[in-house]
Scaffold this active site. Sequence first.
Site, short mmCIF file in Angstrom:
data_model
loop_
_atom_site.label_atom_id
_atom_site.label_comp_id
_atom_site.label_asym_id
_atom_site.label_seq_id
_atom_site.Cartn_x
_atom_site.Cartn_y
_atom_site.Cartn_z
N ASP A 1 0.80 -1.19 -0.04
CA ASP A 1 -0.05 -0.06 0.00
C ASP A 1 0.86 1.42 -0.14
O ASP A 1 1.59 1.46 0.77
CB ASP A 1 -0.89 -0.04 1.32
CG ASP A 1 -2.09 0.90 1.39
OD1 ASP A 1 -2.13 1.77 0.22
OD2 ASP A 1 -2.81 0.89 2.04
N HIS B 1 -9.81 -0.69 -7.25
CA HIS B 1 -9.76 0.74 -6.48
C HIS B 1 -8.67 1.49 -7.09
O HIS B 1 -8.80 2.68 -7.05
CB HIS B 1 -9.03 -0.08 -5.14
CG HIS B 1 -8.83 1.02 -4.34
ND1 HIS B 1 -9.53 2.02 -3.65
CD2 HIS B 1 -7.31 1.34 -3.74
CE1 HIS B 1 -8.84 2.62 -2.76
NE2 HIS B 1 -7.52 2.22 -2.98
#
Length: 353
Positions: free
Chosen positions: A156, A229
């Site tokens: 991330d 996403h």
Amino acid sequence: MSSEHRDRVPIDAQSVDAPLSRFAVFLVVSAAEGDDALATVREVVSGVDDLLKTVGFRDLGSHLSCVVGIGRRLWDRLVPGIRPVELEVFPTVRGDVHTAPSTPGDLLFHIRAERVDLCFELERLILDALGSAVRVEDETQGFRYFDVRDLLGFVDGTANPIGDELQASAIIGDDDPAFAGGSYVVVQKYVHDLPEWGSLTVEEQETVIGRTKLENIELDDSVENQKAHKTLTTINDDNGDELDILRDNMPFGTPGSGEMGTYFIGYSARLWVTMKMIDNMFIGDPPGFYDKILDVSRAATGGTFFVPSNGVLHGLDDPDALVESLRALREDASSDAPSPMGDDAGEESKGDG
Ligand code: HEM
């Protein structure tokens, strides 16, 4: 902008771009009503650097940093009459299936360090100094998890801007000269349903995120209309250029309580870019095709704050002088502009928010 005004309000940014740390504390508090509380908040916030030095100097190698953000309602109490152009209260974003709530909070402290005890100590001193002037709304301790992965198991932060792009994406420049050196920060605490996520195959998870899980390689969207996403959060300007934000998400959680997730934090020079990402995630693009990450991630909080430059932060202890300087900067900028009309957005904030 005249050099005199520039001197009065230096534009050195707070440590928005601090390197990724092993630990972080995200502290959101609300300010009490009344002049006494406001005076305490002024004093602590404008002098937070001293507390930072008190703790950080004990181990310089642990890179303790603290970014202070101020919500719109408190901003209007602290600096009445002029505010950053885009500063607004985080709006509730309602999709057909999932909602991003707007939760209370006037101040955000984003504390980062390589040692958890330094984060703890600074937070403790800040809260001691604020005393009854504030109420804690949310306190989350984040930690770095394996190779910068979130609790969903994906790396991330990969697409974060770096170098000059980082400054351009995260730090306000000529668009709002009075507040140059500042930044808008949005936080949302997401609680994950890990058993549900674990019931998906790795390929299904990769389709949701838009990257491979092990090697972190970007994938093309494969299902018609349903974007991943990473695609829903890719925003372009009218020229097709990508507009980034700077994220420093952190996993958090206590397995004993069963509550765990991702604390999202995004800094941006333009608040609308972050809010467009959130709209795309919750409402969908096209509408209805929302971000499937939300089926396993419940947004429990939502807040927007303005991160002033160090000069403005320090100036909060003398609001009259600060307002005068900021107004002068804005006036200078509008007299330089080709048309004097229409560039006083955000000024003369009265009775709203
Ligand atoms: C990309 C996780 C919420 C903005 C990513 C990636 C992961 C991820 C794994 C791919 C790697 C990367 O580039 O960082 C999560 C999780 C979230 C969350 C677990 C919470 C449940 C958000 C929110 C926003 C956001 C709320 C924006 C408001 C972005 C952006 C990218 C990204 C801008 C990069 C897109 C690109 O490739 O250009 N996120 N994210 N994320 N996310 Fe999130």
